[in-house]
Structures are given as C-alpha cells and as structure tokens.
Motif scaffolding. Structure first.
Motif, PDB file in Angstrom:
ATOM      1  N   GLU A 180      -3.122  11.611  12.748  1.00 35.17           N
ATOM      2  CA  GLU A 180      -3.638  11.108  11.472  1.00 35.17           C
ATOM      3  C   GLU A 180      -2.927  11.746  10.278  1.00 35.17           C
ATOM      4  OE1 GLU A 180      -7.911  10.590  10.814  1.00 35.17           O
ATOM      5  OE2 GLU A 180      -8.186  10.697  12.977  1.00 35.17           O
ATOM      6  N   THR A 181      -2.507  13.006  10.424  1.00 36.30           N
ATOM      7  CA  THR A 181      -1.803  13.634   9.293  1.00 36.30           C
ATOM      8  C   THR A 181      -0.502  12.889   8.993  1.00 36.30           C
ATOM      9  OG1 THR A 181      -0.474  15.221  10.582  1.00 36.30           O
ATOM     10  CG2 THR A 181      -2.695  15.919   9.966  1.00 36.30           C
ATOM     11  N   TYR A 182       0.144  12.386  10.045  1.00 38.05           N
ATOM     12  CA  TYR A 182       1.386  11.641   9.838  1.00 38.05           C
ATOM     13  C   TYR A 182       1.125  10.199   9.398  1.00 38.05           C
ATOM     14  CZ  TYR A 182       4.794  15.218  10.729  1.00 38.05           C
ATOM     15  OH  TYR A 182       5.582  16.342  10.575  1.00 38.05           O
ATOM     16  N   ALA A 183       0.030   9.607   9.882  1.00 38.29           N
ATOM     17  CA  ALA A 183      -0.325   8.253   9.414  1.00 38.29           C
ATOM     18  C   ALA A 183      -0.621   8.285   7.921  1.00 38.29           C
ATOM     19  CB  ALA A 183      -1.530   7.729  10.188  1.00 38.29           C
ATOM     20  N   CYS A 184      -1.190   9.399   7.439  1.00 39.31           N
ATOM     21  CA  CYS A 184      -1.538   9.512   6.028  1.00 39.31           C
ATOM     22  C   CYS A 184      -0.334   9.937   5.184  1.00 39.31           C
ATOM     23  CB  CYS A 184      -2.711  10.471   5.858  1.00 39.31           C
ATOM     24  SG  CYS A 184      -4.231   9.789   6.554  1.00 39.31           S
ATOM     25  N   ALA A 185       0.859   9.705   5.711  1.00 42.52           N
ATOM     26  CA  ALA A 185       2.084  10.003   4.974  1.00 42.52           C
ATOM     27  C   ALA A 185       3.165   8.967   5.266  1.00 42.52           C
ATOM     28  CB  ALA A 185       2.612  11.386   5.341  1.00 42.52           C
ATOM     29  N   LEU A 186       3.215   8.527   6.550  1.00 45.95           N
ATOM     30  CA  LEU A 186       4.272   7.602   6.969  1.00 45.95           C
ATOM     31  C   LEU A 186       3.708   6.246   7.385  1.00 45.95           C
ATOM     32  CD1 LEU A 186       6.296  10.241   9.052  1.00 45.95           C
ATOM     33  CD2 LEU A 186       6.741   9.515   6.708  1.00 45.95           C
ATOM     34  N   HIS A 201       0.863  -1.175   0.000  1.00 43.46           N
ATOM     35  CA  HIS A 201       0.000   0.000   0.000  1.00 43.46           C
ATOM     36  C   HIS A 201       0.898   1.222   0.000  1.00 43.46           C
ATOM     37  CE1 HIS A 201      -3.076  -2.765   1.417  1.00 43.46           C
ATOM     38  NE2 HIS A 201      -2.375  -3.026   2.498  1.00 43.46           N
ATOM     39  N   GLY A 202       0.445   2.288  -0.615  1.00 39.39           N
ATOM     40  CA  GLY A 202       1.244   3.510  -0.558  1.00 39.39           C
ATOM     41  C   GLY A 202       0.643   4.625  -1.372  1.00 39.39           C
ATOM     42  N   TRP A 203       1.433   5.689  -1.473  1.00 38.98           N
ATOM     43  CA  TRP A 203       1.037   6.861  -2.249  1.00 38.98           C
ATOM     44  C   TRP A 203       2.014   7.035  -3.408  1.00 38.98           C
ATOM     45  CZ3 TRP A 203       1.010   6.484   3.020  1.00 38.98           C
ATOM     46  CH2 TRP A 203      -0.205   6.739   3.679  1.00 38.98           C
ATOM     47  N   ILE A 204       1.507   7.573  -4.497  1.00 43.51           N
ATOM     48  CA  ILE A 204       2.337   7.765  -5.682  1.00 43.51           C
ATOM     49  C   ILE A 204       3.182   9.022  -5.517  1.00 43.51           C
ATOM     50  CG2 ILE A 204       2.287   8.219  -8.169  1.00 43.51           C
ATOM     51  CD1 ILE A 204      -0.443   6.713  -8.185  1.00 43.51           C
ATOM     52  N   VAL A 260       1.496  24.355   5.137  1.00 40.61           N
ATOM     53  CA  VAL A 260       0.721  23.122   4.919  1.00 40.61           C
ATOM     54  C   VAL A 260       1.322  22.011   5.791  1.00 40.61           C
ATOM     55  CG1 VAL A 260      -0.228  23.633   2.636  1.00 40.61           C
ATOM     56  CG2 VAL A 260       2.087  22.699   2.816  1.00 40.61           C
ATOM     57  N   ALA A 261       1.473  22.348   7.077  1.00 37.16           N
ATOM     58  CA  ALA A 261       2.126  21.413   8.004  1.00 37.16           C
ATOM     59  C   ALA A 261       1.359  20.098   8.118  1.00 37.16           C
ATOM     60  CB  ALA A 261       2.298  22.055   9.375  1.00 37.16           C
ATOM     61  N   HIS A 262       0.069  20.105   7.759  1.00 36.34           N
ATOM     62  CA  HIS A 262      -0.713  18.866   7.842  1.00 36.34           C
ATOM     63  C   HIS A 262      -0.392  17.928   6.673  1.00 36.34           C
ATOM     64  CE1 HIS A 262      -2.835  21.381   5.033  1.00 36.34           C
ATOM     65  NE2 HIS A 262      -3.822  20.526   4.855  1.00 36.34           N
ATOM     66  N   LEU A 263       0.288  18.452   5.651  1.00 37.95           N
ATOM     67  CA  LEU A 263       0.621  17.625   4.487  1.00 37.95           C
ATOM     68  C   LEU A 263       2.133  17.505   4.273  1.00 37.95           C
ATOM     69  CD1 LEU A 263      -2.000  19.134   1.968  1.00 37.95           C
ATOM     70  CD2 LEU A 263      -2.248  17.024   3.296  1.00 37.95           C
ATOM     71  N   ARG A 264       2.915  18.280   5.025  1.00 40.50           N
ATOM     72  CA  ARG A 264       4.346  18.324   4.705  1.00 40.50           C
ATOM     73  C   ARG A 264       5.071  17.023   5.032  1.00 40.50           C
ATOM     74  NH1 ARG A 264       7.342  22.467   9.068  1.00 40.50           N
ATOM     75  NH2 ARG A 264       6.592  21.436  10.954  1.00 40.50           N
ATOM     76  N   SER A 265       4.446  16.185   5.917  1.00 42.84           N
ATOM     77  CA  SER A 265       5.054  14.882   6.212  1.00 42.84           C
ATOM     78  C   SER A 265       5.092  13.997   4.968  1.00 42.84           C
ATOM     79  CB  SER A 265       4.295  14.186   7.339  1.00 42.84           C
ATOM     80  OG  SER A 265       2.895  14.254   7.104  1.00 42.84           O
ATOM     81  N   ARG A 266       4.399  14.409   3.898  1.00 42.67           N
ATOM     82  CA  ARG A 266       4.401  13.622   2.658  1.00 42.67           C
ATOM     83  C   ARG A 266       5.628  13.898   1.791  1.00 42.67           C
ATOM     84  NH1 ARG A 266      -2.009  13.638   0.943  1.00 42.67           N
ATOM     85  NH2 ARG A 266      -2.768  13.155   3.049  1.00 42.67           N
ATOM     86  N   THR A 267       6.431  14.897   2.173  1.00 49.08           N
ATOM     87  CA  THR A 267       7.621  15.204   1.370  1.00 49.08           C
ATOM     88  C   THR A 267       8.805  14.347   1.829  1.00 49.08           C
ATOM     89  OG1 THR A 267       8.315  16.934   2.902  1.00 49.08           O
ATOM     90  CG2 THR A 267       6.878  17.605   1.090  1.00 49.08           C
ATOM     91  N   HIS A 268       9.801  14.229   0.940  1.00 52.46           N
ATOM     92  CA  HIS A 268      11.022  13.492   1.290  1.00 52.46           C
ATOM     93  C   HIS A 268      11.657  14.045   2.560  1.00 52.46           C
ATOM     94  CE1 HIS A 268      11.654  10.616  -1.814  1.00 52.46           C
ATOM     95  NE2 HIS A 268      11.654  11.493  -2.813  1.00 52.46           N
ATOM     96  N   ILE A 269      11.780  15.388   2.623  1.00 47.19           N
ATOM     97  CA  ILE A 269      12.553  15.970   3.724  1.00 47.19           C
ATOM     98  C   ILE A 269      11.867  15.732   5.065  1.00 47.19           C
ATOM     99  CG2 ILE A 269      11.608  18.325   3.293  1.00 47.19           C
ATOM    100  CD1 ILE A 269      15.118  17.471   4.675  1.00 47.19           C
ATOM    101  N   PHE A 270      10.535  15.865   5.133  1.00 45.34           N
ATOM    102  CA  PHE A 270       9.879  15.655   6.424  1.00 45.34           C
ATOM    103  C   PHE A 270       9.743  14.174   6.774  1.00 45.34           C
ATOM    104  CE2 PHE A 270       9.095  20.124   5.966  1.00 45.34           C
ATOM    105  CZ  PHE A 270       9.331  20.571   7.257  1.00 45.34           C
ATOM    106  N   GLY A 271       9.710  13.323   5.750  1.00 46.81           N
ATOM    107  CA  GLY A 271       9.807  11.884   6.002  1.00 46.81           C
ATOM    108  C   GLY A 271      11.148  11.560   6.641  1.00 46.81           C
ATOM    109  N   TYR A 287       5.566   5.382  -2.363  1.00 49.39           N
ATOM    110  CA  TYR A 287       6.168   5.529  -1.029  1.00 49.39           C
ATOM    111  C   TYR A 287       5.137   5.167   0.026  1.00 49.39           C
ATOM    112  CZ  TYR A 287       3.756  10.002  -0.102  1.00 49.39           C
ATOM    113  OH  TYR A 287       2.812  10.970   0.117  1.00 49.39           O
ATOM    114  N   ASP A 288       5.624   4.698   1.169  1.00 49.10           N
ATOM    115  CA  ASP A 288       4.725   4.422   2.295  1.00 49.10           C
ATOM    116  C   ASP A 288       5.291   4.956   3.611  1.00 49.10           C
ATOM    117  OD1 ASP A 288       6.720   2.658   2.953  1.00 49.10           O
ATOM    118  OD2 ASP A 288       5.482   0.858   2.924  1.00 49.10           O
TER     119      ASP A 288
END
Lengths: 468, 468
Positions: free
Chosen positions: B219-225, A23-26, A124-135, A42-43
C-alpha cells in the motif's frame, strides 16, 4: 470520460480539447496573482508531471484550492490544450477539481519538493516512493524484472519456485536464520532450555532455516526438465551493516542440463546484454534522472558494457598478474586465496577497463558442488566482474560424478543425512549441468548508479534494522 | 550440428534427413529381435517423447546400448525421418549414441515408466519432476507465472518486492513463524531463558517474523506509484496437515490507488479470464494429460468459467439464501458468522452453478484495513469462489479515512507502535484504494485438477515435514 495515466497522456498524441480525468498527487504548485493556479501532478506512471491549470472560475467555486499543498491527492477533470510555457508540450485545463486527501500539518510532511538525502529517506521508507528518485528506481526495477522473465521464457527456461524454508543448515559459509514457531517467550525458554533436541519441539519435526540459495533444489528440476530458473528471496544472517549487504535480497538462479561452463558463460553474457539494452531503450528518462542524481554517467557505463569486449582470465593467470603488477594491495595475493574487492577493482577498472570473467578458481575457496577440473586443484567456476560494482554473477559447472561429489562432501564435512537426495541426481541418469546466480539488487545498483544497496530494495532488512 | 529441444523438433516442420543432436532421458525402451532398439526420449520441454531408432550397426559398435534402462541419460546424433509407426509423425534415426548417465541398480530406481500414485511420489519429491504429471504441472505453472507478469505489465502495474521478514507480529489471526539467528543450541538456551527481551538479543533489534502478506507494505507503493503488485512467498505456522494447506506458498497481491471495490472486482475477473484463456491456448497437451490423470474434465471446467456469467451476491443475501435452502449444513449459518467450505460449495456448485462473488462481509470477521461501509456493520470486501475449489481470490477496498482506521485498529487490539507508518498513508495525501490477493497454488490446483496442494509446489513445507 475515461481515467488516463499521466504516462499515457504524455506519450500519446491526444487531440486538443479531449476531455480527460486524471488522479494523482501534487508535486509542486504555485498560485498566480491572477487567481490562476498551476499544479504539477504525478501518479507514478512516469517521471514527468502533468501541468494542471486551474482558472479563476474554479477558484471562486472552490476556495479550498488555495489551501492545497505539495503531497495532496486530487482528481482533475479537464481538457488537454497545447501549453504556452516551454517546459511542457501539453497541459490540462481543469474543469473540475476534487480534493481527495490533504496533508495533515504540511510543515511536518517528511517529503518536500526539494531534494532529500538518501540517508534521510531511509528513515521514511514508507513515503520515499513518492520522490523522483525512488519512482525512477521502482520503474527501472520493474522493467528489469519483466525483461528477466521474458528473457528466460524465450530461452525455454521454466520458472521453478524453490523452497524458502529449508532443513539444510549450510552449504557453505553463509550464516543462516533459524526458524521456530511463534511461541510466546515462556514457551521458547521452556522448550529450548531443556535441550531436548529430539524433533518433537520443532514445527517441521527438525530444525529449519531460511534458504541462502535455491540451487540444490533447482538442480532436481534441471535433471528432469533441462532448462529451469528460480527467482526469489534469499537470506544471510551476517552481522554486517555495509552499503553492499542485505539480510534479505532477491536472487536469480539458472540451471541448465547438458551444459558446460562455457555454455553458461554465454547465457549469462547474453542475459546481461539483453537487460542493459532493454533498460536503455525503455527507461531513458528514468536512467537520465538516476544519472544526474548519482553523478555517474550511466549511459556511458551501460554503453561501455555493450560496446566493450568482455575479458576472460584464468584465476591462476589473474593471481600472477596481481602479484606482478606492483600494486600495494591491503590483502596479500597468493594462489589459493580469495580475490578481494580491491583486486577485482584493479582487474576490471584498471587493467582490463572492461567487464572481466575469472574462471577456474581453486576448489578450496569454492562450494562443494562445483565440478572438479582435471588438475584436481581447481573447479569449473566463473565470476563476472563489472567496473564500478565488482562481482555481479557467479556460476559453475556442477559435479555430476557421484564418486567425486561424495569425496567433496566429505572434504567439506557435509552430511550424507541431508545430501542423500542431491546425490540421487548423480545416481540416476546423471548429466553434465551448469548454472549461475545473480543478486538482483546488485544488478539494479549497477544500472541505477545507486551506491547503497539499502536503496535498491523497498524495505531493506539489515542487521539491527527491520523498520516498516 | 545444433542441439535442439524435443519440443522444437516436434512442433516445427523439419525436413527429412536433417541432422540433429538431442539430449534427454529414456522414458521407455524396447529392443527388437532384429537388433534394433527404440527409445522414447524426454527432455522436459514438452509432454511428448521423441522416438529414437538405433540400428544394428550402432549396436555392434556399442554393446552397452543393450544395457540401457528407463531413466538413463543420453546424447543422440541422428537424422529426422518420417515414422513408419502411427504413434508419431517423425522419429530420429541415430548415427551416434553417447551414454551420459546410467541408472544405479535399475530395480531400485524409484521412478518407473508405470503410473505412480501422487502419495508415493511425494516421498521422492527430488525425482518426481521426471514423471509426466509433474512435468505437465511444471509447464502449466510456468505459463501461468509468465502470463501473470505479462498481464500486470500490460495493465501498467509495477512489481514491488515486499519484505519477507517483518516486525509486524500479526495483522489478523494467522500464526506466524518466529525468526532468530542461527545460534548454536547452547546460545539459544542461554539467551532466551534469561528472559531479557530488551532487543539486544535479537538480530534485527526486535522480534522478527515471516510475513503472512505483503499488502501493508504494498500500500505504501500504491500510494505513490498508483498501480503495483507483489508476488512472493508467504507463510503460515498453522498446525494443520490437510490437502488445502501449505506452510509456505506463493501469493499474488495487487494494489491500485484511486480504485474502489468494483474496480478491483473487474480487474480480478479480467485476470482470471486471461490466465485461463492463455493456459487453454498454450498448454493443450499438458491440460489434456492432467484432465485424464485427475479424471476431472478440465476443459469443461475452464470453458465453463469463460462461458458462464459470474454471479454476484451480497453476504447478507447469501446468508438468507443459505438459511432458507433447507440444507443440513454441519456448521450453523447466521449473520455475522464466517462461511464454511460446505456453504461456499452449495452456493457455487449447487445454487449458482458458476463462479460467484460474495460482497460486503461483516466487519467483525474481516481484517482491520477493509473499508467500513455506510451501514457501520459491513466492510467493502469480496471473495471470488469457483466450483470445485472454493475461494480463489479475496480482496477489499482499503480504509482510507484516518479516524476510522484508528478506531478499527483499536477494536482489533493492534498497536500504534507498529502501525504508525501505515496510518501516515492516510495522514498525507490519502486516496481511495483497493486490492486483492490470490494464492498461486490454489489457482494451479483449479487449472490442473490436482486435489492435494502439496503436489502444486515442488517442495511442499507443511507441519512436521520439511524433506528435501
């Protein structure tokens, strides 16, 4: 057929043709003319993405695959094969694609595959965990957190949850947040404007604040269980919005009975060394990414810490050195004054070119609980400075002599009404004890090369900003 | 000559005549007529004390040894010998005694070797860690804490520090603490009585509260990591002072992307099982002590958890069962009503005689974020009840469908103004995800047999009480 994380797939040898579900996101995708699609999935389990190959047969079956965009979530069943391309060793040839979540109006999606500025991402701190750097930052933070607790456990320290809400209105100069019940506005104004500060109006029967440090409470446990630590959020209500300040941050505090200043310095050094070694061993891809992102050679920084000797200097000697170095500092250097960032920078980055420990500061610029030295002017204190960051750890031996502690409380205008219990620790079976504190986000900044502390915590709370 | 903890001395085979230095406090002591003194020394590293034998030669040298009392702190150098008495295997024959701290007026020292009531000890919370029972609780708490983080790490979950200060004024029915700057009283009354609620007066630019849960941020982090958890303090401003409520307590919250209700139930069960197994293995002496202290057979309780199957029941079936059981409950049982403690007690202690998981509660008594089931009446939720405690874990699958989430927010009168970012998680690459929460002190109560939650946290914060 088991669900597997991308980290497991990429790290472990998996025989060709093994059936796998992920499972993951594109992250990115491209469709070839030959009706073959390549998705990078990525997951969050690691920095790397897994390449998914979707062949013509699936496209014919599911036409919406062509409408997938970056950010969509999918479940892929498929077989692991050796990759023909040289960007990756293996790839997953899809036998089934389930689309879980679309991107609503893809052109408005705040996270695109291109590199965004950290300033932009803070909005957009609620979405920034989706970037490489915040991962990468999140995975490094986790390893630091986990290793910190393992280190403490192995050294025999017990975790103690010190209170967040406190009746101590101050123990130094930090501004504190004041706590009240969630009255509606009418009640707040009615209650407080009458100025009846008789305790009845307060939830806890008296004024309550958010803690600036768990140390005093922690000492009660050190004076019973010997080796203890606390790790929790602490708060400052300063009106400053810089790249070095947070109103809410996490702090490690260590307290060891039967120990003196030198013992706690050794423990702090061993702690920092251990954290850096583990991060270098376990987080190589993420540190590499952060290194490139910050354009700061983090491997060099961290290996320098491990390979260089740490310098020691007395505060008094540091002052003399700063006065005689003929540098034009903005802030005047004098014995009895605090060291400013420019002074610390000079000492660790120019003079010693290594981490440096400054010891025995004047009592007037340090907290009341630090142990008075025999010179009656300085206290048994230490700050550890590292190049590029400045102070990373501060600690001291605590005043265990009741009569001197009482004098120090008086000198600092601190009331017996609150500190009676703290004095009891010296009244009943007092012991020499020492401790140190470390701002967790400071350590994370040092290790990731991030320059703004707002990027070291998922949802930063700072003056005039409490989004998300 | 190295300093050694008492735990290390007692656990490891140490050859006779090994020279050792220990630090600690005197639990009990007696002086024999033959000018020999026996001290039982503790240092918090384990439940057991180390017997120190001080012979005549030292007494002649240091006459103040005879004035030592329970609670005094000492450093002892000596040699390990086999004990003649049958209370212990080894003892330390002192070659030197250093007295570190006396007890000021021993007859006023609040901690005597006799057993104190837990009620009494709450008034001396700064000293209660010196008792056997609070030492035992602290060591068990530490092992639970450490094992919890190890469990999460092994399962691939990343620790995320979710914010303590929040702008969300509510997500359910919990009363929250309101935060303001530490103005002096004059400023508070001036600012608030003018009723200018325009944001300028607030530190963060808007109203701020102490969090009741980190879940939405998590949840914002679960939806990324994918796999994340948080562990931190949470707050309730309820006006209740019972043995089950704290205004400040620690909560574990877990959030897993690509998971459904059953997955999270399995994870929660594995978690509880692992915690109990580790405590039984690693904390045997402390559990034994707690067992005797609480007069509750904790080994039986915990082994029952491990050996019994956990029962599953739908909320609807539980309601039918409670209606038809002919018990005289104080609170009426009806479909759509919450289960009260007496109902949970009956189910887990009388009917199933085992832990029980109740699933799929009516949507009207659960939070807006729980996933609506196809019946449109219930949500994909679960509570785990254990005999003797009641609810210990609560969790749910989260609503991942944007349109239904919007309806649920409306139904609960919750504003889009705050929840826009939470909705974004469903707007961009939404995934099925689930999570659970566990009150850490609840778990500690279950494992230690402590009946008042105020004894499960070092410095309890409750309505009208914020001492220490």
């Amino acid at each position: 057929m088991q669900t597997t994380s991308i980290s497991n797939i990429l790290q472990k040898f998996i025989p060709e043709n093994t059936k796998i579900t992920v499972h993951g996101w594109i992250r990115t995708l491209r469709h070839s003319k030959a009706k073959i699609s390549f998705l990078d999935l990525y997951d969050g389990s690691c920095l790397k993405t897994l390449q998914i190959v979707i062949g013509e047969n699936l496209h014919n079956y599911k036409s919406e695959i062509l409408h997938l965009t970056s950010g969509c979530s999918v479940t892929i069943c498929g077989k692991i094969v050796k990759s023909i391309g040289n960007k990756q060793d293996i790839e997953l040839v899809a036998t089934n694609v389930t689309i879980l979540g679309w991107i609503d109006q893809p052109n408005t999606y705040p996270i695109t595959p291109k590199k965004h500025s950290l300033e932009y991402l803070r909005n957009v701190a609620h979405l920034r965990s989706r970037t490489h750097i915040f991962g990468a930052i999140s995975r490094i933070r986790h390893i630091l957190f986990q290793s910190m607790h393992n280190f403490m456990h192995k050294k025999g320290l017990l975790w103690i949850p010190t209170p967040i809400i406190t009746a101590a209105d101050t123990e130094g100069n930090s501004k504190m947040f004041y706590l009240s019940e969630n009255f509606n506005n009418k009640n707040i104004s009615n209650n407080i404007s009458t100025n009846q500060v008789n305790g009845e109006q307060f939830f806890f029967g008296k004024k309550a604040f958010l803690t600036v440090s768990g140390q005093l409470n922690l000492e009660t446990y050190a004076c019973a269980l010997s080796k203890v630590y606390t790790f929790g959020p602490t708060f400052r209500a300063e009106h400053s919005d810089t790249n070095r300040h947070l109103s809410e941050f996490w702090m490690l505090e260590v307290e060891i009975a039967f120990s003196k200043l030198n013992d706690i310095i050794e423990l702090a050094k061993a702690f920092l060394t251990n954290m850096i070694q583990i991060v270098l061993e376990q987080c190589t891809p993420d540190i590499t990414y952060c290194s490139n992102h910050s354009q700061c050679n983090l491997f060099k920084r961290l290996e320098n810490f491990l390979n260089n000797k740490i310098a020691y200097i007395e505060y008094t000697d540091a002052i003399n050195l700063l006065i005689s170095c003929n540098k034009n500092f903005k802030n005047t250097v004098f014995w009895g004054g605090d060291l400013f960032s420019e002074h610390e920078k000079y000492l660790s980055e120019e003079y010693f070119k290594s981490p440096v420990i400054i010891m025995n500061y004047p009592k007037n610029i340090k907290a009341f609980y630090m142990r008075l030295n025999d010179d009656n002017k300085t206290v048994a204190s230490m700050d550890i400075l590292v190049p590029g960051i400045g102070e990373i750890i501060g600690g001291s031996q605590r005043e265990e002599r009741l009569n001197i502690l009482k004098e120090r409380l008086l000198e600092n205008n601190l009331s017996n009404k609150y500190y009676w219990w703290y004095q009891d620790l010296r009244r009943y079976g007092t012991v020499p004890h020492s401790g140190f504190g470390l701002g967790f986000e400071r350590l994370l900044i040092y290790i990731t090369g991030i320059t703004n502390i707002k990027d070291a915590i998922p949802f930063p709370r700072v003056f005039k900003n409490i989004n998300f």
